[in-house]
Design an enzyme around this catalytic site. Structure first.
Site, PDB file in Angstrom:
ATOM      1  N   CYS A 173      -2.178   8.751   3.018  1.00 33.62           N
ATOM      2  CA  CYS A 173      -2.179   8.269   1.638  1.00 33.62           C
ATOM      3  C   CYS A 173      -3.534   8.487   0.977  1.00 33.62           C
ATOM      4  CB  CYS A 173      -1.833   6.774   1.597  1.00 33.62           C
ATOM      5  SG  CYS A 173      -0.179   6.386   2.179  1.00 33.62           S
ATOM      6  N   GLU A 211       0.879  -1.171   0.000  1.00 37.75           N
ATOM      7  CA  GLU A 211       0.000   0.000   0.000  1.00 37.75           C
ATOM      8  C   GLU A 211       0.910   1.213   0.000  1.00 37.75           C
ATOM      9  OE1 GLU A 211      -1.406   3.240   1.088  1.00 37.75           O
ATOM     10  OE2 GLU A 211      -2.044   2.372   3.003  1.00 37.75           O
TER      11      GLU A 211
END
Length: 456
Positions: free
Chosen positions: A264, A230
């Site tokens: 993010c 990720e």
């Protein structure tokens, strides 16, 4: 020799604590303990493993105030956000404690056998390489399904949050984790590469930068190990002409400036159709101007500092380069005076291709506005990114919003809501945002052997 780990307060810039890195011998002992524990932990059975998670959830809630303070002092998060992070960690432990049994149950399949099925069995020792921005959540959202599935875990946390790493280990140990089931490794990146390559590690989950992801994937691939990555994101926040502007604006401020923009899945590119651009901008700028920087331990503070000095420097360079290329500064755009690593909440308008604010991930409190003529142009802009983590679209027409969201090139798309992770839903990205999924049923299935059993 590896450098000591420094726990530094981002609000003051002062070093709170210095911790020595682990020796080679200590790392070897940790890996040996994990490998020895792997078959035992697998044999414990799902009920015993889920009991650990329930106990961990209870301890997280009991210790929430103290753990949140460690988070705030070490990486600068607002104390209210830190408390919410700890509570979310308890929720993910509860979720897998309640659901892992069903998620890992044998799955019968009709075939030419008398009986055939898929059994989900643990892979063995896993390695988690985790970032500093959500120092508890990123770890527990990986650890909870891994431990429930029967995999011991070793953690290499970000170098600026060593106290968080040790606190997580303490919670799991106090919850009843046997020795070797969960261990924090205070090691540098070079040592971590050796751990990734070690034959006792059977899979690696990394949340972090593109650079780190490519490096870890390369090493793991060379040794034929499963990885989940990720990585970065530059999520689009698309506002169409029929949006509820009041809701969109209030959510936009939170979606961009939560955790000082260090997320993010923060909204980073605000794609506005021309019909509502000026009205949205006026309200958005007012909301940004109302943010109050200061001590993240104080409730009155609504904008946290950045976690490190180098992060602030990089962010300012990106802002300056975007302005130099023609972006228009509507608010902020500078470091704030005083100690620590505070940066002004910043709003850039007229952002266009080629600018860092358009092309790159801006990891901090900077919102980039990109104008779009209509819905078709907005979709093209939203997908015009090498990243593909999340995105949102705002419209009063739910069917229209769903059609738009289905066309967004990302791992999670939200209609009239802020992009967020939820223990019940799979989370992850595409393109340069990585691959694989965490959370939900797909998350617990990432690091298991889906074994076919055929009985004649």
């Amino acid at each position: 020799m590896p450098k000591p780990f420094e726990s530094t307060n981002p609000h003051t810039g002062e070093v709170v604590e210095t911790l020595e890195p682990m020796s080679e011998a200590a790392v070897e002992r940790a890996l040996a303990a994990a490998a020895e524990q792997a078959p035992r932990w697998a044999e414990q059975g799902i009920e015993a493993r889920c009991a650990l998670l329930r106990a961990a959830a209870k301890l997280l809630r009991e210790r929430k105030a103290a753990l949140a303070r460690i988070i705030t002092l070490e990486m600068g998060k607002l104390i209210g956000e830190a408390e919410a992070e700890v509570e979310k960690c308890a929720l993910v432990c509860d979720y897998y404690a309640d659901n892992a049994g069903a998620q890992l149950a044998d799955s019968p399949v009709a075939s030419d056998a008398s009986r055939s099925l898929v059994a989900y069995q643990p892979l063995g020792v896993l390695m988690a390489i985790m970032p500093w921005n959500f120092p508890f959540w990123q770890v527990l959202r990986c650890a909870a399904p891994a431990l429930a599935a029967g995999n011991p875990l070793v953690l290499k946390h970000a170098s600026n949050v060593p106290r968080c790493a040790l606190a997580i280990e303490e919670v799991l140990r106090d919850a009843g984790a046997p020795p070797g089931v969960f261990q924090t490794l205070l090691i540098d990146a070079k040592t971590a590469e050796g751990v990734v390559a070690d034959a006792r590690i059977r899979g690696v989950s990394l949340t972090g930068s593109e650079t780190a992801g490519r490096r870890v994937a390369s090493i793991a691939g060379e040794h034929l190990k499963k990885t989940v990555l990720e990585l970065g994101g530059s999520d689009a926040f698309v506002v169409l002409e029929d949006a509820d502007l009041e809701l969109a604006v209030s959510t936009a401020v939170k979606a961009r400036f939560l955790n000082a923009g260090q997320s993010c899945i923060a909204a980073k590119r605000f794609v506005l159709v021309d019909a509502i651009a000026e009205r949205f901008l006026e309200a958005f700028q007012a909301g940004i101007a109302a943010l109050s920087p200061g001590d993240p331990l104080e409730d009155k503070t609504t904008l946290a500092p950045l976690a490190r000095k180098d992060l602030r420097e990089t962010l300012h360079e990106q802002v300056e380069a975007s302005l130099g290329a023609g972006a228009r500064l509507l608010h902020g755009g500078k470091s704030l005076d005083g100690p620590g690593w505070h940066y002004a909440a910043t709003l850039l308008d007229q952002v266009t291709p080629g600018m860092p604010a358009y092309e790159d991930e801006l990891f901090g409190p900077v919102a980039a506005v990109i104008r779009a003529h209509d819905e078709a142009a907005a979709l093209r802009i939203a997908n015009d990114s090498r990243f593909g983590l999340g995105g949102s679209v705002w419209t009063m027409d739910a069917a229209r919003g769903e059609r738009f969201a289905r066309q967004m090139a990302c791992g999670c798309a939200f209609v009239n809501g802020m992009v967020k992770s939820d223990p019940r839903l799979p989370f992850g990205g595409i393109k340069d945002s990585g691959y694989g999924r965490e959370l939900g049923t797909p998350g617990i299935h990432e690091f298991v052997n889906a074994k076919t059993l055929w009985v004649g």
